[in-house]
Design a protein around this motif. Structure first.
Motif, PDB file in Angstrom:
ATOM      1  N   ALA A 168       0.785  -1.465   0.021  1.00  0.00           N
ATOM      2  CA  ALA A 168       0.014   0.235   0.039  1.00  0.00           C
ATOM      3  C   ALA A 168       0.863   1.161   0.041  1.00  0.00           C
ATOM      4  O   ALA A 168       0.608   2.153  -0.627  1.00  0.00           O
ATOM      5  CB  ALA A 168      -0.817  -0.102   1.074  1.00  0.00           C
ATOM      6  N   LEU A 169       1.962   1.328   0.901  1.00  0.00           N
ATOM      7  CA  LEU A 169       2.814   2.534   0.925  1.00  0.00           C
ATOM      8  C   LEU A 169       3.336   2.613  -0.328  1.00  0.00           C
ATOM      9  O   LEU A 169       3.520   4.036  -0.873  1.00  0.00           O
ATOM     10  CB  LEU A 169       3.727   2.137   2.048  1.00  0.00           C
ATOM     11  CG  LEU A 169       4.791   3.225   2.285  1.00  0.00           C
ATOM     12  CD1 LEU A 169       3.951   4.162   3.415  1.00  0.00           C
ATOM     13  CD2 LEU A 169       5.764   2.915   3.286  1.00  0.00           C
ATOM     14  N   LEU A 199       2.780   1.840  -3.378  1.00  0.00           N
ATOM     15  CA  LEU A 199       1.575   2.108  -4.638  1.00  0.00           C
ATOM     16  C   LEU A 199       1.003   3.516  -4.345  1.00  0.00           C
ATOM     17  O   LEU A 199       1.104   4.392  -5.330  1.00  0.00           O
ATOM     18  CB  LEU A 199       0.465   1.201  -4.493  1.00  0.00           C
ATOM     19  CG  LEU A 199       0.547  -0.007  -5.368  1.00  0.00           C
ATOM     20  CD1 LEU A 199      -0.769  -0.671  -5.341  1.00  0.00           C
ATOM     21  CD2 LEU A 199       1.123   0.164  -6.541  1.00  0.00           C
ATOM     22  N   LEU A 200       1.004   3.888  -3.040  1.00  0.00           N
ATOM     23  CA  LEU A 200       0.562   5.332  -2.702  1.00  0.00           C
ATOM     24  C   LEU A 200       1.685   6.256  -3.344  1.00  0.00           C
ATOM     25  O   LEU A 200       1.395   7.403  -4.075  1.00  0.00           O
ATOM     26  CB  LEU A 200       0.296   5.453  -1.236  1.00  0.00           C
ATOM     27  CG  LEU A 200      -0.626   6.229  -0.637  1.00  0.00           C
ATOM     28  CD1 LEU A 200      -1.949   6.068  -1.075  1.00  0.00           C
ATOM     29  CD2 LEU A 200      -0.645   6.433   0.628  1.00  0.00           C
ATOM     30  N   GLN A 201       2.868   5.970  -2.908  1.00  0.00           N
ATOM     31  CA  GLN A 201       3.851   7.018  -3.615  1.00  0.00           C
ATOM     32  C   GLN A 201       3.868   6.844  -4.811  1.00  0.00           C
ATOM     33  O   GLN A 201       4.006   7.912  -5.416  1.00  0.00           O
ATOM     34  CB  GLN A 201       5.128   6.451  -2.859  1.00  0.00           C
ATOM     35  CG  GLN A 201       5.549   6.523  -1.387  1.00  0.00           C
ATOM     36  CD  GLN A 201       5.096   7.970  -0.865  1.00  0.00           C
ATOM     37  OE1 GLN A 201       5.808   8.967  -1.346  1.00  0.00           O
ATOM     38  NE2 GLN A 201       4.270   8.062  -0.136  1.00  0.00           N
ATOM     39  N   VAL A 202       4.005   5.730  -5.614  1.00  0.00           N
ATOM     40  CA  VAL A 202       4.008   5.599  -6.999  1.00  0.00           C
ATOM     41  C   VAL A 202       3.241   6.379  -7.702  1.00  0.00           C
ATOM     42  O   VAL A 202       3.362   7.128  -8.684  1.00  0.00           O
ATOM     43  CB  VAL A 202       4.243   4.261  -7.647  1.00  0.00           C
ATOM     44  CG1 VAL A 202       3.765   4.109  -8.816  1.00  0.00           C
ATOM     45  CG2 VAL A 202       5.457   3.480  -6.995  1.00  0.00           C
ATOM     46  N   PHE A 203       1.761   6.097  -7.324  1.00  0.00           N
ATOM     47  CA  PHE A 203       0.704   6.816  -8.231  1.00  0.00           C
ATOM     48  C   PHE A 203       0.685   8.335  -7.635  1.00  0.00           C
ATOM     49  O   PHE A 203      -0.040   9.109  -8.362  1.00  0.00           O
ATOM     50  CB  PHE A 203      -0.572   6.081  -7.564  1.00  0.00           C
ATOM     51  CG  PHE A 203      -0.589   4.868  -8.447  1.00  0.00           C
ATOM     52  CD1 PHE A 203      -0.972   4.935  -9.744  1.00  0.00           C
ATOM     53  CD2 PHE A 203      -0.752   3.792  -7.852  1.00  0.00           C
ATOM     54  CE1 PHE A 203      -0.854   3.782 -10.618  1.00  0.00           C
ATOM     55  CE2 PHE A 203      -0.699   2.416  -8.617  1.00  0.00           C
ATOM     56  CZ  PHE A 203      -0.827   2.637 -10.025  1.00  0.00           C
ATOM     57  N   GLN A 204       1.309   8.921  -6.519  1.00  0.00           N
ATOM     58  CA  GLN A 204       1.439  10.174  -6.288  1.00  0.00           C
ATOM     59  C   GLN A 204       2.301  10.809  -7.169  1.00  0.00           C
ATOM     60  O   GLN A 204       2.411  12.190  -7.241  1.00  0.00           O
ATOM     61  CB  GLN A 204       1.505  10.420  -4.673  1.00  0.00           C
ATOM     62  CG  GLN A 204       0.231  10.411  -3.960  1.00  0.00           C
ATOM     63  CD  GLN A 204       0.572  10.621  -2.630  1.00  0.00           C
ATOM     64  OE1 GLN A 204       1.841  10.780  -1.986  1.00  0.00           O
ATOM     65  NE2 GLN A 204      -0.357  10.571  -1.818  1.00  0.00           N
ATOM     66  N   HIS A 205       3.486  10.121  -7.669  1.00  0.00           N
ATOM     67  CA  HIS A 205       4.504  10.663  -8.286  1.00  0.00           C
ATOM     68  C   HIS A 205       3.954  10.937  -9.918  1.00  0.00           C
ATOM     69  O   HIS A 205       3.703   9.797 -10.641  1.00  0.00           O
ATOM     70  CB  HIS A 205       5.762   9.929  -8.122  1.00  0.00           C
ATOM     71  CG  HIS A 205       6.895  10.644  -8.569  1.00  0.00           C
ATOM     72  ND1 HIS A 205       7.407  10.496  -9.846  1.00  0.00           N
ATOM     73  CD2 HIS A 205       7.612  11.592  -7.754  1.00  0.00           C
ATOM     74  CE1 HIS A 205       8.526  11.156 -10.079  1.00  0.00           C
ATOM     75  NE2 HIS A 205       8.587  11.962  -8.894  1.00  0.00           N
ATOM     76  N   GLU A 206       4.314  11.981 -10.494  1.00  0.00           N
ATOM     77  CA  GLU A 206       4.234  12.104 -11.926  1.00  0.00           C
ATOM     78  C   GLU A 206       5.506  11.807 -12.485  1.00  0.00           C
ATOM     79  O   GLU A 206       6.493  12.604 -12.382  1.00  0.00           O
ATOM     80  CB  GLU A 206       3.996  13.783 -12.215  1.00  0.00           C
ATOM     81  CG  GLU A 206       2.508  14.089 -11.978  1.00  0.00           C
ATOM     82  CD  GLU A 206       1.473  13.293 -13.086  1.00  0.00           C
ATOM     83  OE1 GLU A 206       1.947  13.033 -14.177  1.00  0.00           O
ATOM     84  OE2 GLU A 206       0.318  13.221 -12.580  1.00  0.00           O
TER      85      GLU A 206
END
Lengths: 649, 178, 103
Positions: free
Chosen positions: B104-105, B107-114
């Motif tokens: 979860a952590l 993925l959260l980071q990956v999808f927040q990043h452009e």
């Protein structure tokens, strides 16, 4: 000036023997160790005699006064500008005389031991120890400063310890060696404090400078020292008294004498070397070495020395009468004779005619070394023959051991002060000095000299007359024995007997005196009558009582009752020591200190350790050995840290 | 939704499903086979993004080498059809929890990043490009790592032989001597 | 929507944690080795995805993947040698059986 190399070689040759035999003796040199040690010592003795000749007849005298020479001086440990510990060689009349005495007696003992210790398992070790002792003793007499003397002083103590405990599988020898070491060590504690006080006051460790500083009444050191007092005595008095305490411990003066009789557990030649002729006179030598300080600056301490010496002399003589172990009799006689030397120093003054006591003391030291070493070696031969130390097992040996008998008789005559044997001359001088110095001590000395003659001849008659040998069931070894011990054992006896007979004829005052100027010894016939008469009386009494086996001695002993009993038990001094150490020191100080150490000091340490163990017991379960748990913990930690860094910080 | 997209989702589902099976199967041989399918699925994804060379390497090395090696070792150490002992439930729960939290952590980071995604019109690298770059000694060339890797493989080979061939029967300890 | 970088990243992340989960829960050393292979593959996928979508003109991600595959092969070989040796000594390849050094 004498050659420094030659003088340095005198102590270093025995040391080389110690190193050589100590390292390789048991493996490679087993059969030659005695010869190697003896050869080295023979060289050393030759060098010592050469040095003596060189000093006394060629180089030493300047304007009729014997000078103190320092052929070598090395700064060894330089702590600061003013404080450094040096190593040096001192050549003056007493050190040269001691060189001769030590090397001569040591050489005799080396030769004697070739026969006496033959077949001993630790023969090389024995010679190594003898070498170490001789080195230490020679180093001691040659020391040029008080700290150097202390170093060799302790080395002498150690080698004495090793040699007393040579038969280390005998419990009594082990106990005796420990006793000797601890008692002398206790005295040395006083010596060390005394050294510190004196050197602090004088600002130097060197004997020459120290004596120069402390004896001039105008010097600041003396004034300062007189000003700083403790318990009513000045610092110098305390320092000198403590230095004397060290000397008294080594020289077995009352009440620090208790180790000497027990020290007879060592091999007999060792007793002759260490506990009769050389080491035990170290205390006398120390006082003589610092004599100007004692005599000029602190006469009160000299008074103490005189009384301690006198008391020791008569005290030991009384005990010696009652003992039955021949070596113990000789040990007490040694203590008595050293008492003579001590009080001779004590009653002496500095310089000129007043310095007679000093000369007499050194003279007696010299002659005593001869006849006492002879007595011990003779006793050793007897013990070798009879396999017993006890007088009761002996008797009638004069036919079996003719050489031993004659030499022993000479030695007894010498110690009894019968003219013209050596002891007569030195003892007369001591008595004369005492007569001029202190009348009470003179009377004590006179009585002691009578007692000396009596107990020595009691010993002599008991060993060699008394009863025909073989008449007793104890004489089991009579059959399978032949001869008295061979050439190696008899040669030293003969040489020393010559010394005991003739060394008194040396004009000693010519060479050794308190201020270096020759001292003419006057011979007073009238004065000699009393001591000689007393000596003869003692001999006659012993002849009556012990020539033939009879019951008079026992009856006499019974009539003296408690006096005899307490003398037989050495006046219970050992028991008093035991009481003080065991009951008082041990229970009142030792036990609480041990309790404190065990419970408080160790407790702290244990607490630290136990706490660690306790905590680790609790937390060691984390190390479960389960890799996957570690991995889970690792990932959880990573996640927590990531969350922390991303969202919190 | 075109065919390419459908293929991608199929590949993704295939890979993840067999990955999941590979770590949960109770029989170790099946587990190895499921792993093989997962690796094949990944190779499929490589094909899908037009990296044919790396896909081929994946199949040759992983499927043809590593999985075969694993199956060998399975046969060496297991009876066929033997079921593995069950893991503790608590271990499973904690493991799943930790893994899910991490998942979860991340993925959260990956999808927040452009990410600066570049257009897809760039052609895929050819084998010729890869080969000349890999042995290139100029700036950006990979000749040195290539050599280092070859040393590593040699060392690993020697190490394997040393470890596996050491057989001293006299030193054999009884199993599990705690 | 055309699948792109984020989809592949999802797959690789999921695969990574599947591997992690497997590493946590499997008792068998060979199974744990397989989990590690999964983790390595997810990393490879990641490298390829970034190479493809972020720096398409370069080859570095690809080379990393190739080297990782090589290292993984070496690692597997060594690991299997160790596992077989362990099996010889303890007749078991259970990870819990290799805990002689605990405490």
């Amino acid at each position: 000036m004498p050659n420094a190399t030659i003088i340095a070689l005198i102590p270093l040759l025995p040391f080389a023997g110690f190193v050589l035999l100590g390292l390789f003796g048991r493996k490679y040199l087993k059969n030659y160790s005695g010869l190697i040690g003896t050869a080295l010592l023979l060289t050393s003795a030759a060098l010592a005699f050469y040095t003596a000749y060189d000093y006394f007849f060629v180089a030493g005298k300047v304007n009729g006064v014997y000078q103190q020479l320092n052929p070598m001086k090395i700064t060894w440990l330089a702590f600061s500008q003013n404080l450094s510990i040096d190593l040096g060689l001192t050549i003056d009349p007493i050190s040269v005389m001691m060189l001769v005495v030590v090397t001569l007696v040591s050489l005799m003992v080396h030769i004697y031991s070739l026969g006496y210790m033959k077949g001993e398992e630790r023969f090389p070790t024995y010679y190594a120890y003898l070498g170490l002792f001789t080195f230490s003793m020679l180093g001691l007499v040659l020391s040029s400063n008080i700290f150097q003397i202390y170093i060799f002083w302790e080395l002498v103590g150690v080698s004495s310890f090793l040699l007393i405990g040579f038969y280390y599988n005998k419990p009594s020898a082990v106990a005796a060696s420990k006793k000797a070491f601890i008692v002398t060590r206790f005295a040395d504690l006083g010596f060390l404090i005394g050294i510190l006080i004196l050197s602090n006051q004088a600002g130097t460790l060197d004997f020459h400078q120290m004596i120069a500083t402390l004896t001039s009444p105008e010097s600041n050191a003396v004034k300062n020292a007189a000003a700083s007092s403790f318990l009513g005595a000045s610092a110098l008095t305390w320092g000198a008294a403590l230095v004397f305490m060290g000397g008294a411990g080594k020289s077995a003066m009352f009440p620090l004498h208790i180790w000497l009789p027990d020290a007879m557990e060592g091999p007999t030649p060792v007793s002759a070397l260490i506990h009769a002729a050389t080491m035990v006179v170290a205390g006398v030598y120390l006082v003589a070495r610092m004599f100007p300080v004692f005599s000029i600056t602190v006469p009160a301490v000299l008074e103490i020395i005189a009384w301690v010496g006198a008391i020791s002399a008569i005290f030991a003589a009384i005990i010696a009468i009652t003992q039955t172990d021949i070596k113990r009799v000789l040990a007490y006689s040694t203590m008595s004779q050293i008492g003579y030397m001590m009080f001779a120093l004590g009653v002496s003054g500095y310089g000129g005619e007043a310095g007679l006591g000093y000369t007499a003391s050194m003279f007696h030291l010299f002659t005593h070394a001869m006849f006492k070493a002879l007595l011990f070696l003779g006793a050793g031969a007897v013990i070798h023959y009879v396999h017993s130390n006890d007088m009761q097992d002996m008797g009638g040996l004069r036919k079996k051991m003719p050489i031993t008998h004659i030499t022993f008789l000479f030695a007894c005559l010498a110690i009894a002060g019968v003219p013209p044997f050596a002891g007569f001359f030195s003892k007369e001088e001591i008595l004369l000095a005492a007569y001029h110095g202190n009348t009470a001590i003179y009377w004590i000395a006179l009585i002691t000299s009578g007692l000396t003659a009596f107990y020595m001849f009691r010993l002599y008659f008991s060993i060699f007359w008394s009863r025909p040998y073989g008449s007793n069931s104890h004489d089991h070894s009579a059959d399978h024995h032949h001869g008295e011990g061979g050439f190696a054992m008899m040669l030293p006896l003969v040489i020393l007997a010559a010394g005991a007979v003739f060394s008194g004829l040396i004009p000693f005052g010519e060479f050794v005196s308190s201020d270096g100027k020759p001292l003419e010894s006057h011979f007073h016939l009238a004065f000699s009558v009393a001591p000689v008469a007393l000596g003869i009386a003692g001999i006659v009494l012993a002849w009556v009582l012990y020539k033939k086996q009879n019951t008079i001695p026992d009856k006499l002993a019974a009539s003296f009752g408690s006096l005899y009993k307490s003398a037989y038990n050495k006046f219970y001094i050992d028991e008093i020591y035991l009481f003080v150490t065991k009951k008082v020191l041990f229970n009142l100080i030792g036990r609480p200190a041990a309790w404190f150490d065990k419970n408080i000091v160790d407790g702290m340490v244990n607490l630290t350790g136990n706490t660690t163990v306790f905590i680790s017991e609790k937390i060691k379960k984390f190390q479960s050995g389960k890799v996957q748990l570690y991995a889970i913990a690792f990932l959880a930690g990573v996640i927590v840290l990531a969350v922390l860094f991303i969202y919190v910080l | 939704m075109n065919g390419s997209t459908i293929i991608f989702y199929l590949l993704a589902a295939f890979t993840l499903a067999f990955g999941m099976l590979a770590v949960t199967a109770r029989q170790i041989f099946r587990s190895a086979i499921y792993l093989l399918f997962t690796l094949v699925g990944i190779a499929g994804i490589y094909f899908w993004i037009d990296y044919e060379f790396i896909a081929a390497v994946q199949i040759v090395v992983y499927v043809g080498g590593i999985v075969v090696l694993i199956i060998f070792s399975v046969f060496l150490t297991h009876q066929a059809g033997e079921k593995l002992p069950k893991q503790l439930l608590s271990r499973k729960i904690f493991g799943a929890l930790a893994a899910f939290c991490g998942f979860a952590l991340v993925l959260l980071q990956v999808f927040q990043h452009e990410f600066a995604v570049v257009g897809k019109d760039v052609p895929s690298p050819t084998v010729k490009d890869i080969g000349s770059k890999m042995l290139g000694t100029d700036h950006g060339g990979y000749a040195l790592p290539f050599e280092v890797i070859s040393m590593l493989l040699l060392a690993a080979m020697v190490g394997c032989i040393v470890i596996a061939m050491r057989s001293r029967p006299e030193e054999k300890e009884p199993a599990n001597s705690k | 929507m055309q699948p792109g970088l984020y989809h592949i990243l999802f797959i690789s992340t999921a695969l990574f944690f599947i591997g992690v989960f497997g590493f946590f829960t499997r008792k068998n050393l060979i199974n744990m080795l397989m989990s590690i292979e999964l983790i390595l593959n997810s990393v490879n996928l990641n490298f390829i995805a970034f190479n493809k979508y972020v720096w398409p003109g370069k080859l570095d991600g690809l080379f990393f993947t190739i080297f990782i595959i090589a290292i993984a092969a070496a690692e597997t070989a060594v690991a299997i040698a160790i596992i077989i040796n362990l099996y010889r000594n303890t007749q078991s390849i259970d990870v819990e059986s290799a805990e002689d050094l605990k405490y």
